[in-house]
Design a protein around this motif. Structure first.
Motif, PDB file in Angstrom:
ATOM      1  N   MET A 412     -80.161  25.153 -56.883  1.00  0.00           N
ATOM      2  CA  MET A 412     -78.762  24.832 -57.156  1.00  0.00           C
ATOM      3  C   MET A 412     -78.452  25.015 -58.639  1.00  0.00           C
ATOM      4  N   LYS A 413     -77.186  25.202 -58.927  1.00  0.00           N
ATOM      5  CA  LYS A 413     -76.744  25.253 -60.318  1.00  0.00           C
ATOM      6  C   LYS A 413     -75.346  24.664 -60.425  1.00  0.00           C
ATOM      7  N   VAL A 415     -71.624  24.761 -61.955  1.00  0.00           N
ATOM      8  CA  VAL A 415     -70.653  25.745 -62.430  1.00  0.00           C
ATOM      9  C   VAL A 415     -69.368  25.013 -62.780  1.00  0.00           C
ATOM     10  N   GLN A 417     -65.550  24.654 -63.042  1.00  0.00           N
ATOM     11  CA  GLN A 417     -64.318  25.187 -62.463  1.00  0.00           C
ATOM     12  C   GLN A 417     -63.159  24.330 -62.956  1.00  0.00           C
ATOM     13  N   VAL A 422     -68.895  21.850 -60.333  1.00  0.00           N
ATOM     14  CA  VAL A 422     -69.207  21.962 -58.912  1.00  0.00           C
ATOM     15  C   VAL A 422     -70.621  22.513 -58.770  1.00  0.00           C
ATOM     16  N   ILE A 423     -71.240  22.203 -57.641  1.00  0.00           N
ATOM     17  CA  ILE A 423     -72.618  22.608 -57.382  1.00  0.00           C
ATOM     18  C   ILE A 423     -72.625  23.798 -56.440  1.00  0.00           C
ATOM     19  N   GLU A 424     -73.322  24.835 -56.818  1.00  0.00           N
ATOM     20  CA  GLU A 424     -73.502  26.002 -55.971  1.00  0.00           C
ATOM     21  C   GLU A 424     -74.969  26.116 -55.577  1.00  0.00           C
ATOM     22  N   GLY A 425     -75.205  26.573 -54.339  1.00  0.00           N
ATOM     23  CA  GLY A 425     -76.572  26.753 -53.883  1.00  0.00           C
ATOM     24  C   GLY A 425     -76.789  26.161 -52.507  1.00  0.00           C
ATOM     25  N   ASN A 428     -75.717  22.424 -50.872  1.00  0.00           N
ATOM     26  CA  ASN A 428     -74.892  21.818 -51.916  1.00  0.00           C
ATOM     27  C   ASN A 428     -73.945  20.758 -51.366  1.00  0.00           C
ATOM     28  N   ASP A 429     -73.707  20.764 -50.034  1.00  0.00           N
ATOM     29  CA  ASP A 429     -72.856  19.727 -49.456  1.00  0.00           C
ATOM     30  C   ASP A 429     -73.520  18.355 -49.500  1.00  0.00           C
TER      31      ASP A 429
END
Length: 497
Positions: A412-413, A415, A417, A422-425, A428-429
């Motif tokens: 995860m990373k 980002v 916005q 917010v968490i991407e990867g 991530n939910d």
């Protein structure tokens, strides 16, 4: 990279962790400290390095400096963290190492005759071997949080230097849980194997699922029906050494031959994890093991055959393998070395681990739970953990679930916005954005108030499921979490910076 250990641990954006070395590192390694409660081992460009972890140590915190957006350090924190996790402080010629390696020959001789010894004889010999455990100054017993303290101090030092007022990172556990716990059962004898069905009944009575580590060769037969029962009842199967003779890491050539057979049993058992006999380990050889995770390294090894410890209560990667450290005293040591049949020590360890939001990892052998007194103690532990879960204070998980989460988190990373992170990867939910801040000179963590509510973990029919409801006690939104006291006094740090 100087900042890689901190970035991997917190999963924070790299722009918030800009470190540089303030001088040439020493050629030799030794002990120093980073604040009053974090002992380091490795190279340093500041003051003198000590040969032992006792006595007055050079404090590297005094030589930390800030230059615009960069924090200058007299040591490489990634090297120091690796030295602790890989137990390089326990090398030959140092305080822990001298004792550790002097006993290896005796330990190997003991394991050659161990199957022939009665438990009473084993207890007597092991008490003699471990009689000096209270004299070992480092790591700190019964729980060592050195890795967590060093990394926390780095964040606190950044904040204290007024470079930034908060640092975003990805929270350690899914759905905002404050900490995690798991129970593992190492099956050492035929009697222990025969008791596993009753042990699964006991675990199920407290809505607990656990893993069973199976010795593939010599100790007992492993019928397919035995493996099927464990798997069908929702428990987990892992490989426990090859034949539990204590010689797995005697030499590299023998290890490689045994590793081939161990890997074959891993595929046959559909096992994701591994644990060696008596927690013997050599992390430099783990590239030969074909497993997703290992559970052979204690946080503190005072009561183990191999002294040392990784000085951490959090998972960490050893190459491609994730290490899930053993962070609680083994049941055998509790019952037969310390002669305690209460959960007092386990509760004390859990409290310290939860303070650091870490992983409480237990080893409980079915072989020893045959005794009613030991079984009653284990029942008390189960009730204690179930109560923590009901209060939302701990995520109770199987080792494979911890492994899956930590691997997903490592990809995860964060980002930015607009005004939000917010968490991407993957998964991530289930992840939560948190912030490191200073509250009254102490490092504290707060979860992002802009996130959706944490999912509630519900236990139904022996399985964990999730719902959208918020669970009391689970860390959500702007609830503040006090972390470790880091000993960063305002006056002292104003002098530094």
């Amino acid at each position: 990279m100087v900042n890689s250990a901190l970035l991997d641990y917190y999963r924070c954006p790299e722009t918030f962790a800009d470190f540089t070395l303030t001088g040439n590192l020493s050629g030799d390694s030794g002990y120093f400290q980073f604040g009053l409660d974090a002992i380091c081992y490795g190279q340093c460009s500041g003051g003198p390095l000590a040969r032992h972890a006792t006595g007055e140590l050079y404090d590297a915190l005094r030589d930390v400096g800030a230059d615009q957006n960069t924090l200058g350090l007299p040591f490489n924190p990634s090297e120091i963290i690796a030295n602790l996790r890989y137990e390089r402080y326990a090398s030959s010629g140092h305080e822990v190492g001298a004792r550790r390696y002097a006993k290896l020959a005796l330990q190997r001789a003991y394991y050659s005759v161990r199957p022939l010894l009665m438990v009473s004889v084993r207890k007597y010999l092991q008490r003699i071997q471990l009689r000096d455990w209270k004299e070992v100054p480092f790591p700190n017993w019964p729980v060592d949080l050195t890795v967590e303290r060093i990394l926390g101090k780095l964040l606190a030092t950044l904040l204290k230097a007024n470079l930034i007022d908060r640092i975003p990172f990805i929270w350690f556990w899914p759905n905002g849980y404050p900490s995690c716990a798991m129970i593992t059962h190492d099956v050492e004898t035929a009697a222990g194997r025969n008791f596993c069905s009753r042990l699964m009944n006991l675990d199920d009575s407290c809505r607990m699922k656990s893993s069973f580590q199976i010795v593939p060769e010599d100790r007992y037969s492993v019928p397919q029906s035995f493996l099927d029962e464990i798997r069908l009842r929702g428990f987990e199967i892992n490989v426990h050494d090859l034949n539990h003779d204590g010689r797995l890491f005697n030499n590299r050539e023998q290890f490689l031959l045994r590793a081939e057979r161990i890997n074959r049993y891993g595929r046959e058992y559909k096992a994701s994890g591994f644990r060696s006999a008596a927690l013997y380990h050599n992390l430099n050889w783990y590239d030969a093991l074909d497993f997703s995770y290992d559970m052979s390294v204690p946080s503190v090894g005072h009561l183990e055959a191999q002294r040392g410890g990784c000085c951490s209560v959090m998972p960490f990667f050893v190459g491609k393998i994730l290490e899930l450290p053993v962070t609680a005293t083994q049941d055998y040591s509790l019952f037969h070395i310390l002669n305690q049949y209460s959960t007092d020590l386990w509760r004390r360890q859990v409290a310290q681990i939860m303070e650091a939001h870490g992983l409480a990892s237990f080893i409980v052998h079915p072989d020893y739970l045959i005794e009613a007194r030991a079984r009653d103690t284990y029942k008390s532990l189960l009730a204690f953990l179930e109560n923590l879960r009901s209060e939302g204070k701990v995520w109770l998980a199987l080792p494979r679930e911890v492994n899956e989460w930590w691997r997903a988190r490592s990809q995860m990373k964060l980002v930015c916005q607009g005004n939000n992170w917010v968490i991407e990867g993957p998964q991530n939910d289930r992840a939560r954005v948190a912030y490191a801040v200073l509250e009254g000179g102490r490092l504290a963590y707060v979860l992002d108030s802009h996130q959706a509510s944490a999912r509630r973990m519900v236990f139904r029919n022996g399985q964990i499921s999730s719902s959208a409801a918020r669970q009391p006690g689970v860390l959500t939104e702007s609830r503040l979490i006090q972390a470790l006291p880091l000993g960063l006094e305002t006056k002292r740090n104003e002098q530094i910076f």
